[in-house]
Enzyme design. Structure first.
Site, PDB file in Angstrom:
ATOM      1  N   LYS A 245      -2.079  20.426 -43.132  1.00 49.02           N
ATOM      2  CA  LYS A 245      -1.654  19.023 -43.003  1.00 49.02           C
ATOM      3  C   LYS A 245      -2.522  18.281 -41.993  1.00 49.02           C
ATOM      4  CE  LYS A 245       1.845  18.103 -40.109  1.00 49.02           C
ATOM      5  NZ  LYS A 245       1.694  17.112 -39.028  1.00 49.02           N
ATOM      6  N   ASN A 246      -2.754  18.907 -40.844  1.00 50.68           N
ATOM      7  CA  ASN A 246      -3.439  18.182 -39.771  1.00 50.68           C
ATOM      8  C   ASN A 246      -4.947  18.057 -39.994  1.00 50.68           C
ATOM      9  OD1 ASN A 246      -1.011  17.700 -38.622  1.00 50.68           O
ATOM     10  ND2 ASN A 246      -1.179  19.266 -37.026  1.00 50.68           N
TER      11      ASN A 246
ATOM     12  N   CYS B  20       8.807   8.882 -30.739  1.00 48.46           N
ATOM     13  CA  CYS B  20       8.266  10.228 -30.875  1.00 48.46           C
ATOM     14  C   CYS B  20       9.299  11.285 -30.491  1.00 48.46           C
ATOM     15  CB  CYS B  20       7.049  10.343 -29.997  1.00 48.46           C
ATOM     16  SG  CYS B  20       6.287  11.904 -30.225  1.00 48.46           S
TER      17      CYS B  20
ATOM     18  N   ARG C 248       3.277  10.285 -26.293  1.00 48.36           N
ATOM     19  CA  ARG C 248       1.982  10.614 -26.900  1.00 48.36           C
ATOM     20  C   ARG C 248       1.047   9.428 -26.717  1.00 48.36           C
ATOM     21  NH1 ARG C 248       3.556  13.870 -32.298  1.00 48.36           N
ATOM     22  NH2 ARG C 248       1.331  14.295 -32.416  1.00 48.36           N
TER      23      ARG C 248
ATOM     24  N   ASP D 266       2.208  23.895 -31.528  1.00 42.58           N
ATOM     25  CA  ASP D 266       2.960  23.803 -32.795  1.00 42.58           C
ATOM     26  C   ASP D 266       3.595  25.132 -33.199  1.00 42.58           C
ATOM     27  OD1 ASP D 266       2.297  21.163 -32.925  1.00 42.58           O
ATOM     28  OD2 ASP D 266       0.722  21.383 -34.425  1.00 42.58           O
TER      29      ASP D 266
ATOM     30  N   ARG E 276       8.101  17.004 -43.661  1.00 38.19           N
ATOM     31  CA  ARG E 276       6.885  16.287 -43.254  1.00 38.19           C
ATOM     32  C   ARG E 276       5.667  17.200 -43.293  1.00 38.19           C
ATOM     33  NH1 ARG E 276       7.231  13.658 -37.628  1.00 38.19           N
ATOM     34  NH2 ARG E 276       5.042  13.675 -38.185  1.00 38.19           N
TER      35      ARG E 276
HETATM   36  N1  EPU Z   1      -3.115  12.601 -24.868  1.00 31.79           N
HETATM   37  C1  EPU Z   1      -3.379  11.643 -23.906  1.00 31.79           C
HETATM   38  N2  EPU Z   1      -4.081  10.528 -24.304  1.00 31.79           N
HETATM   39  C2  EPU Z   1      -4.520  10.336 -25.566  1.00 31.79           C
HETATM   40  C3  EPU Z   1      -4.241  11.328 -26.534  1.00 31.79           C
HETATM   41  C4  EPU Z   1      -3.527  12.462 -26.146  1.00 31.79           C
HETATM   42  O1  EPU Z   1      -3.012  11.777 -22.747  1.00 31.79           O
HETATM   43  O2  EPU Z   1      -5.138   9.301 -25.846  1.00 31.79           O
HETATM   44  C5  EPU Z   1      -2.373  13.823 -24.460  1.00 31.79           C
HETATM   45  C6  EPU Z   1      -1.058  13.966 -25.209  1.00 31.79           C
HETATM   46  O3  EPU Z   1      -0.027  13.247 -24.582  1.00 31.79           O
HETATM   47  C7  EPU Z   1      -0.855  15.466 -25.176  1.00 31.79           C
HETATM   48  C8  EPU Z   1      -2.274  16.017 -25.243  1.00 31.79           C
HETATM   49  O4  EPU Z   1      -3.136  14.942 -24.872  1.00 31.79           O
HETATM   50  O5  EPU Z   1      -0.288  15.830 -23.955  1.00 31.79           O
HETATM   51  C9  EPU Z   1      -2.698  16.549 -26.582  1.00 31.79           C
HETATM   52  O6  EPU Z   1      -2.438  15.580 -27.585  1.00 31.79           O
HETATM   53  P1  EPU Z   1      -3.339  15.463 -28.901  1.00 31.79           P
HETATM   54  O7  EPU Z   1      -3.976  14.119 -28.916  1.00 31.79           O
HETATM   55  O8  EPU Z   1      -4.213  16.665 -29.002  1.00 31.79           O
HETATM   56  O9  EPU Z   1      -2.240  15.534 -30.038  1.00 31.79           O
HETATM   57  P2  EPU Z   1      -2.168  14.680 -31.351  1.00 31.79           P
HETATM   58  O10 EPU Z   1      -3.529  14.440 -31.891  1.00 31.79           O
HETATM   59  O11 EPU Z   1      -1.286  13.512 -31.143  1.00 31.79           O
HETATM   60  C10 EPU Z   1      -2.135  16.735 -32.945  1.00 31.79           C
HETATM   61  C11 EPU Z   1      -1.251  17.248 -34.040  1.00 31.79           C
HETATM   62  C12 EPU Z   1       0.044  17.759 -33.452  1.00 31.79           C
HETATM   63  C13 EPU Z   1      -0.274  18.863 -32.446  1.00 31.79           C
HETATM   64  C14 EPU Z   1      -1.256  18.342 -31.390  1.00 31.79           C
HETATM   65  C15 EPU Z   1      -1.721  19.410 -30.424  1.00 31.79           C
HETATM   66  C16 EPU Z   1      -1.856  15.896 -35.908  1.00 31.79           C
HETATM   67  C17 EPU Z   1      -1.486  14.835 -36.877  1.00 31.79           C
HETATM   68  N3  EPU Z   1      -0.976  16.167 -34.974  1.00 31.79           N
HETATM   69  O12 EPU Z   1      -1.424  15.685 -32.321  1.00 31.79           O
HETATM   70  O13 EPU Z   1       0.766  18.306 -34.530  1.00 31.79           O
HETATM   71  O14 EPU Z   1       0.899  19.275 -31.810  1.00 31.79           O
HETATM   72  O15 EPU Z   1      -2.421  17.795 -32.025  1.00 31.79           O
HETATM   73  O16 EPU Z   1      -2.367  20.430 -31.088  1.00 31.79           O
HETATM   74  O17 EPU Z   1      -2.908  16.519 -36.034  1.00 31.79           O
HETATM   75  C18 EPU Z   1       2.641  18.878 -35.787  1.00 31.79           C
HETATM   76  O18 EPU Z   1       1.891  19.082 -36.737  1.00 31.79           O
HETATM   77  O19 EPU Z   1       3.834  19.245 -35.762  1.00 31.79           O
HETATM   78  C19 EPU Z   1       2.126  18.198 -34.607  1.00 31.79           C
HETATM   79  C20 EPU Z   1       2.908  17.604 -33.721  1.00 31.79           C
END
Ligand code: EPU
Length: 430
Positions: free
Chosen positions: A22-23, A117, A122, A305, A397
């Site tokens: 998915k991701n 969220c 996030r 995850d 989802r």
């Molecule tokens: N963060 C920041 N600033 C930003 C972006 C992120 O501080 O601009 C912080 C977040 O708050 C968090 C950390 O960085 O503490 C990591 O967040 P990341 O951006 O890596 O997460 P994401 O891209 O929002 C994706 C997956 C999540 C998975 C995380 C971590 C997708 C669509 N979502 O989220 O997947 O938990 O990476 O690996 O790819 C799931 O599939 O259930 C899911 C939540």
């Protein structure tokens, strides 16, 4: 209301086929808007998040043709709007991938800011920082993130945190910027690499994906492509832990074992046997589970995850285990539900202290989010008696045919829409 009804106690035994990630699918679908030519995607998971994104893409004029359940042809040659603001899109965070993709190609995009969220705050500051470094103006107004630029120019960007989303978004925008962009402290997750491979298959010039430093030489145009999405690391890991928790013997097929190393390592530590082959992994749990410690970390660390799934296993292990969540601050919400099934877990800040118990007992529980929902289903499969799991929309989802795949492994699980169906299940399972 739809719910899963589950009678626990059956060890899961057999083979399960893992779908596309998915991701990885979400950014790949978004990136397909960066060319006017047709893109053919295979191994697309048929889950709610990818379908919501496809609907939003269709709403802005992308031609979406699902040729088979897991194959789609996409043509963005006639996009009619650079504003993505459908009702559904606010419910998925990955909507913001259309921002990076369309900013890259059209130098302008507006996308509804993702709403509330379930797993913690996030932030998107690193996405915005990256777009601005490339020369874009970014504002948030009336619930939309608006990004626009006269020109996008390559830049040297240091990410303050390793962020999957920000790395992906900036990589997409930079793929069509002028000159070279270097992203330092980039995320290394397999889906980041998959997107880079997909963009390269469209003619982009991206090197270093999967390491801390990604180097992107912008190109003026991208072309059509045929691409197969990688297998879902988290779906695979979920079934591996389902085998452990139910004391089963499950072969998880169509996986990349390398992506599962941190998960395999923990299963071995708690006393399971894990056999790896080229594209499958067998998990056998014949001994009582042992306790351990785990901290979630960016890839190649143990994935956040998979945190609820390992907690469900450790709560049934001998001794005291510690689970530390270092990525999202609010990811222990499911612990109250697990406690209602008999678990003994104390949460202090980002740490769960788990005293293993002999068994779970069935209860009526609710899925608080996607991964925790799946983990609670696994707990119910191991529990004595009958459980119901509500709010399965979260599970849908990200898991395709979750209950059917479990049923195929011998689980007693049904999707019930009405009280009558629930009663029928109870009568049947006795
Ligand atoms: N963060 C920041 N600033 C930003 C972006 C992120 O501080 O601009 C912080 C977040 O708050 C968090 C950390 O960085 O503490 C990591 O967040 P990341 O951006 O890596 O997460 P994401 O891209 O929002 C994706 C997956 C999540 C998975 C995380 C971590 C997708 C669509 N979502 O989220 O997947 O938990 O990476 O690996 O790819 C799931 O599939 O259930 C899911 C939540």
């Amino acid at each position: 209301m739809e719910q899963y009804v589950i009678k626990g106690g059956n060890p899961l035994v057999g083979d399960v086929e893992i779908g596309g990630a998915k991701n990885a699918a979400l950014p790949i679908l978004a990136a397909s808007t960066m060319t006017d030519e047709t893109v053919y995607i295979e191994n697309l998971p048929d889950v709610r998040d990818t379908n919501v994104l496809l609907d939003a893409m269709q709403a802005i004029g992308v031609m979406v043709k699902r040729t088979e359940r897991h194959k789609v042809a996409l043509n963005s040659g006639n996009i009619t709007s650079l504003v993505v603001d459908t009702e559904g899109i606010k419910k998925i965070r990955a909507s913001y991938y259309l921002l990076g993709a369309m900013l890259g190609k059209y130098k302008h995009a507006q996308v509804a800011l993702p709403g509330g969220c379930d797993i913690g705050c996030r932030a998107i500051d690193q996405h915005i920082k990256g777009f601005r470094a490339l020369g874009a103006e970014v504002v948030i107004e009336h619930g939309l993130i608006k990004a626009s630029a006269q020109r996008l120019v390559g830049s040297h960007i240091y990410m303050d945190v390793s962020s999957v989303g920000a790395t992906i978004n900036v990589m997409m925008a930079a793929a069509m910027a002028e000159g070279v962009t270097i992203i330092e402290n980039s995320a290394k997750e397999p889906h980041v690499v998959d997107l880079a491979n997909f963009l390269n298959s469209m003619g982009a010039n991206i090197k270093g994906a999967g390491t801390d430093v990604i180097r992107i030489k912008g190109v003026p145009r991208l072309h059509g492509s045929e691409y197969t999405i990688i297998p879902d690391q988290i779906e695979a890991g979920t079934f591996m832990f389902a085998a452990a928790v139910t004391k089963g013997d499950v072969t998880v097929k169509n996986v990349i074992p390398k992506h599962l190393e941190s998960i395999t390592a923990k299963l071995l530590e708690i006393g399971c046997e894990v056999e790896e082959a080229d594209d499958c992994v067998r998990v056998v749990a014949s001994k009582p589970l042992a306790h351990t410690q785990v901290k979630t970390l960016p890839y190649p660390g143990f994935p956040t995850d998979m945190q609820p799934q390992i907690t469900v296993a450790l709560a049934l292990s001998k001794g005291t285990s510690i689970v530390t969540e270092s990525i999202f601050e609010n990811r222990f919400k499911y612990v109250d539900e697990l406690t209602r099934m008999g678990a003994n877990i104390k949460v202090e800040g980002n740490t769960a202290i788990i005293d293993g118990v002999e068994k779970y007992t069935g209860a009526s529980i609710s899925a608080p989010d996607l991964r925790a929902g799946a983990a609670l289903v696994i707990a119910a499969l191991a529990a004595e008696g009958i459980s119901t799991v509500d709010d399965i929309k979260y599970i849908e989802r990200g898991y395709e045919d979750f209950h059917l795949k479990l049923k195929n492994l011998g689980a007693q699980i049904e999707l019930a829409q009405t009280e009558k169906e629930f009663q029928k299940f109870k009568l049947r399972v006795g």
